[in-house]
Design an enzyme around this catalytic site. Sequence first.
Site, PDB file in Angstrom:
ATOM      1  N   CYS A 100     -15.759 -25.225 -16.251  1.00  0.00           N
ATOM      2  CA  CYS A 100     -14.484 -24.906 -15.628  1.00  0.00           C
ATOM      3  C   CYS A 100     -13.650 -26.173 -15.570  1.00  0.00           C
ATOM      4  O   CYS A 100     -14.073 -27.153 -14.957  1.00  0.00           O
ATOM      5  CB  CYS A 100     -14.697 -24.388 -14.201  1.00  0.00           C
ATOM      6  SG  CYS A 100     -15.837 -23.001 -14.080  1.00  0.00           S
ATOM      7  N   HIS A 121      12.065   4.154  -3.838  1.00  0.00           N
ATOM      8  CA  HIS A 121      13.019   4.466  -4.899  1.00  0.00           C
ATOM      9  C   HIS A 121      13.392   3.224  -5.688  1.00  0.00           C
ATOM     10  O   HIS A 121      13.414   3.230  -6.925  1.00  0.00           O
ATOM     11  CB  HIS A 121      14.265   5.120  -4.297  1.00  0.00           C
ATOM     12  CG  HIS A 121      15.373   5.309  -5.285  1.00  0.00           C
ATOM     13  ND1 HIS A 121      16.432   4.423  -5.398  1.00  0.00           N
ATOM     14  CD2 HIS A 121      15.557   6.242  -6.246  1.00  0.00           C
ATOM     15  CE1 HIS A 121      17.237   4.835  -6.364  1.00  0.00           C
ATOM     16  NE2 HIS A 121      16.738   5.932  -6.892  1.00  0.00           N
TER      17      HIS A 121
END
Length: 821
Positions: free
Chosen positions: A749, A418
């Site tokens: 990279c 919830h």
Amino acid sequence: MNAYTIPFNRIELSALPQVGGKNASLGEMFNKLSPLGIEVPDGFAVTVESYRSFLLQNQLKETLQQLLDTIDRESLSNLPKVAAQCRTLITNAHLPEEVKTEIINAYRLLAADKNNLPVAVRSSATAEDLPTASFAGQHDSFLNVRGEENLLNAVQQCYVSLFNDRAIKYRIDNGFDHMQVGLSVGVQYMVRSDEGCAGVIFTIDPESGFENVIYITGAWGLGENVVQGAVNPDEFWVFKPTLAQGKNGLISRKKGEKKHRMVYDETGESGRPVKTVETPLNKSTAWILSDPEVLQLAKWSCEIEKHYRVPMDIEWGKDGISNKIYILQARPETVHSQKTHGEVYTYKLKEKGRVICTGKAVGKKIISGRACIIHSLSEAHKLQQGDILVADITNPDWNSLLRKAVSIVTNKGGRTSHASIVARELGIAAIVGTGNATQVISDGQIITVANTEGDEGHVLEGNIPFEMVTTDLSKVPETETTPLFILADPDRAFELSHYPAKGVGLLRMEFIINNSILIHPMALVQFDQLPEGPVKNTIAQMTAGYNSKTEYFVQQLAEAIAKVAAAFHPNQVILRMSDFKTNEYASLVGGQYYEPKEENPMIGFRGASRYYDRRYLPGFGLECEAVLKVRNEMGLTNVKVMIPFCRTVEEAKKVLQTMESFGLKRGENGLEVYVMVEIPSNVILADQFAQLFDGFSIGSNDLTQLTLGLDRDSDIVSHLFDENNEAVTILIAQAIAAAKKAGIKIGLCGQAPSDFPEFSQFLVEQGIDSISFTPDSLIKGIENISKAEWKRRESNNGLVKQEQWEGNNLLTAAAKNEGTD
């Protein structure tokens, strides 16, 4: 057709005005999807007409309306009092005799020869389970209801729940007329998941909104504990595209504690039909579902989503007596299906803080505020606007309270609890399932909720400074040079899939091992030979529930890789095989037994040299097995493999032969193998390396340190580290030229292209195919690429104009000369 009850086999979606959203959906599935093998428990609907008749015969409509009209819609200060008066009216009224008769007859027909058949009794409003307003949790449900009188009472209690504080407020917030909303009640055969398990499914990742996965969560016992967030459940992610291809689409899973379960109370001691009990240890440490059961639920969920044509929120249960799995409810998902991903917000802490507790992160945000610990609604007055609510658990009665909070932290719950659902609807951050938040956080303490690191959220002490950057993705330019990600955390993959990267240029395997697996691979291979003691005991505990110690490594690694591959599918994901140094390997559990002590691990026993060496060979075999599982079993063939720190051509051949011996053969099933260009020898002999590999990836950090002869871990010489040094750029240019000549792909990279626009321009001018960036550098990196490409085009246009001018002059001169001859 009866006026007051309708069996599920006569209900379709068009009956929504008569039976409400939940029952209409159940009837639709029972009739349209059961032929596909989807099991939906039988039942019937007590119609909205029954509710209208109930109001009419008890002359309640005008009185209720008058009461509701007195609510102060600004402050809602009198809402509890008015709601209580409405509920009293409903409770003291009586069901019409004709309604009672039809309900009892329908119940007897459903029960057949079974006395006191247990049923689930669920509210189903006409404004419920809509694509824009789910009403989930606003009205009450009753489980394990047995006997005719108990059933009639449960139906009336559903009517009462239409006037809960939370339901009234929800209607006010969403603009629904109280008296125009009708209530139907679903009466459904009770699946014995108290003896089995149950949970919730989303056909979209509930945290990131990534649409290509089915997210399944559940725990032992009835599903209410999962829905309410009272238990930390198991989680499973299934990739839709490869599932549709007949592959094993189960790409990731996480085991929950599942300490408690909700079961029938056969004794009646609790005063309720159900009670919560402790889960036996052998069950709490076991998975609730087998892999085939997970895949079955995923396939059903895909069919349900296909039928409704929207992402769905589904409840399921497994009957522990018959071992059959059922779909109990299905409603449209109402959070991510209403969003677009045109704008993203990136949060970053400016300072480190002391971690108080951790849990599952909901919402990628950072927020600071005063902690307010709430144990029950009787303490609601304590919470001030802007507080961070800290509680054991929340439930739908807390909805109006939660709107005051800027964040939620709970002891219990998972991503479908919830608190999680409300946090997403409100657009606030939450951390659920911490286990101890109410014990370790002080009431009134200033804390910071930081949800920036994958699935894990951190509660930090104090008000920690942070920054937020807003990026409009629609304004990020397209580039000819491919922008890719450098990734180390698979848990961020779904979130990052919305960014404008075209895949992953570097997925760091060693980070996955260090953060998720934690155990040295050789300690798993040779577990039986380990000395008795704490290390062996720790490994035994960590690998509990797996068929073997090595399966633990392979499955954990495969699922981490698969999560990234799925997020960016069908774009490439280049996986770098492990590149720990010996000192880093030694820090893993059991690592001290297998790693030598080296003076300079940076240039020692690392990368390719480990893979064929007997000291690590079986560990590399596990790495290869995980890659095979991802590519062949899961069907994620967009994964490519990259070999780091490969010093010589001969070593490259040995590694490829070793991989092949483990079943990972270059070219088979389209497998591409790249090599890192990070040693000067890789550049000098680039033409020879190009004959063995499908692509190059320049590791600018290692190439810089080895070209300049410095240790980048040394503070003393760190000022000399410079990727822009001419010696380094010459080698990079040579590597790019060699790749172009050989006809293979080459990327880079490193941080430099995002930090230095001139470095991006240099790479673009050399014709590099791709550049990889860390997530926080991607947008800046793309902008630098775009500017570099624009300058290159302008330069080329200038050259073309110059050539045209010179050409025109030459033609004029030639004509003059021709005329004078």
